[in-house]
Design a protein around this motif. Structure first.
Motif, PDB file in Angstrom:
ATOM      1  N   TYR A 190       0.831  -1.206   0.000  1.00 40.16           N
ATOM      2  CA  TYR A 190       0.000   0.000   0.000  1.00 40.16           C
ATOM      3  C   TYR A 190       0.865   1.254   0.000  1.00 40.16           C
ATOM      4  CZ  TYR A 190       0.715   0.179   5.137  1.00 40.16           C
ATOM      5  OH  TYR A 190       1.251   0.238   6.402  1.00 40.16           O
TER       6      TYR A 190
ATOM      7  N   ARG B  46      -4.462   6.767   3.123  1.00 43.10           N
ATOM      8  CA  ARG B  46      -4.196   5.688   2.180  1.00 43.10           C
ATOM      9  C   ARG B  46      -4.561   6.122   0.766  1.00 43.10           C
ATOM     10  NH1 ARG B  46      -4.194   0.658   3.988  1.00 43.10           N
ATOM     11  NH2 ARG B  46      -2.995   1.768   5.558  1.00 43.10           N
TER      12      ARG B  46
ATOM     13  N   ASN C 173       0.790   5.363   1.171  1.00 39.89           N
ATOM     14  CA  ASN C 173       0.164   6.404   1.986  1.00 39.89           C
ATOM     15  C   ASN C 173       0.726   7.778   1.655  1.00 39.89           C
ATOM     16  OD1 ASN C 173      -1.346   4.573   3.414  1.00 39.89           O
ATOM     17  ND2 ASN C 173      -0.339   4.899   5.370  1.00 39.89           N
TER      18      ASN C 173
END
Length: 356
Positions: free
Chosen positions: A154, A162, A156
């Motif tokens: 992921y 996010r 950020n």
């Protein structure tokens, strides 16, 4: 006085008194004769008693859910440039909602049994060693040959927001009703059961039908959270974020009043106490008896929001085990979220300070 290794063996035996020496050796990464030697000493010291390992009944929580290796990037610039390289930080650490909840509970001094699956790879070994070090019981978990431990990637923004995440969690398909069936006596002997929605929908349905211990569900992702809503829901509590809650209820959340409507709708659907946590606001607890709103403190220096929901779930479980009132529970749950936001770690080292 048991050695550190013997204490690890005792912790595993407490959760599964019929665990074999072969299983102990595999979990601890030592030889079977080595386990036998430790067992012999523990018997001589009167800490266990022969086959079946008679021990006093211990309070414990069973967590069922995912473990994965998190690979995450934090963009350092205020402006994100799409389709290009952005300068920032890249980190690698253990994660997974189930694993994080289990780690949080152990930090709070709760004996915890984690039921999960992980691969026979480097990340699986890292997880296994970390679980033993933290004293998370994984005797009911399974390391699968020719499978890869889950990964979650992921990105950020610097403020913790996010941008996007990609999960590779196909291994969780092995957490089937058949997989859990042999583990059901230990699950039902738990004081509480916590599970996340990474596990298959059919497994969630099976849990609703077969688990007699109070259950807490942690919603995970907009794609998997709807799996929690079935015609045989059997929950004590549901922990869910604003994005997931809005998706399930089709109630947009723009302010606290919207959040109350969403929580009320969730309660009507699940007939369980709702713990709805919302970015940039905090926590709303809703049931037929209570409505409690608790905002985050102002000016939090957010480093990473991954792990916040798991920390909150851990404190929900802790609050129920200790029969805390709604005000004290809300304060602890929100503070756990704040402590996790304020670190890059998925499990804050400071959680234990909440209960001193």
């Amino acid at each position: 006085m048991p050695t550190e290794r013997e204490q690890q063996i005792l912790n595993l035996i407490r959760q599964n008194p019929m665990i074999t020496q072969k299983e102990l050796a595999s979990i601890l990464g030592i030889t079977r004769p080595g386990v036998a030697s430790h067992i012999s000493r523990l018997i001589k010291e009167g800490l266990i008693s022969g086959k079946g390992y008679v021990l006093p009944r211990k309070e414990y929580v069973t967590v069922i859910g995912a473990v994965n290796m998190d690979i995450y990037g934090i963009i350092q610039e205020k402006k994100v440039v799409p389709k290009s390289s952005n300068s920032g930080l890249v980190r690698l650490q253990l994660g997974g909602i189930g694993r994080n909840i289990a780690a949080d509970l152990v930090e709070l001094g709760i004996n915890t049994n984690l039921i999960t699956v992980f691969g026979n790879d480097a990340n699986g070994e890292i997880f296994k060693n970390d679980a033993v070090k933290r004293e998370i019981n994984i005797s009911y978990a399974q390391q699968l040959l020719n499978e890869t431990t889950s990964n979650y990637v992921y990105i950020n923004k610097k403020n913790g927001e996010r941008i996007i995440g990609v999960d590779d969690m196909e291994i969780n398909r092995y957490i089937t009703p058949e997989f859990l069936k042999s583990r059901l006596p230990g699950i039902n002997a738990s004081n509480l059961v916590v599970f996340d929605s990474n596990i298959p929908a059919e497994t969630i349905k099976w849990l609703y039908d077969n688990v007699t211990a109070p259950m807490i569900a942690k919603a995970v992702s907009v794609n998997k959270a709807p799996n929690l809503y079935q015609d045989n829901v059997n929950l004590d509590s549901l922990i869910i974020n604003g994005v997931e809650g809005a998706l399930i209820t089709q109630e947009r959340i723009n302010n606290l009043e919207d959040a109350k409507k969403c929580a009320k709708r969730l309660y009507a659907m699940f007939k369980a106490t709702i713990y709805l946590y919302i970015d940039n606001y905090g926590l709303l607890i809703y049931s037929n008896k209570h409505l409690k709103a608790k905002p985050y403190k102002k000016n939090i220096e957010v480093h990473n929001t991954n792990g916040v929901g798991a920390a909150m779930a851990g404190l929900v479980a802790y609050s129920k085990l200790r029969n805390l009132d709604i005000t004290e529970s809300a304060n602890l749950i929100v503070r756990a979220g704040e402590l996790t936001m304020e670190t890059n770690q998925s499990v804050s080292d400071h959680l234990k300070n909440l209960i001193k």
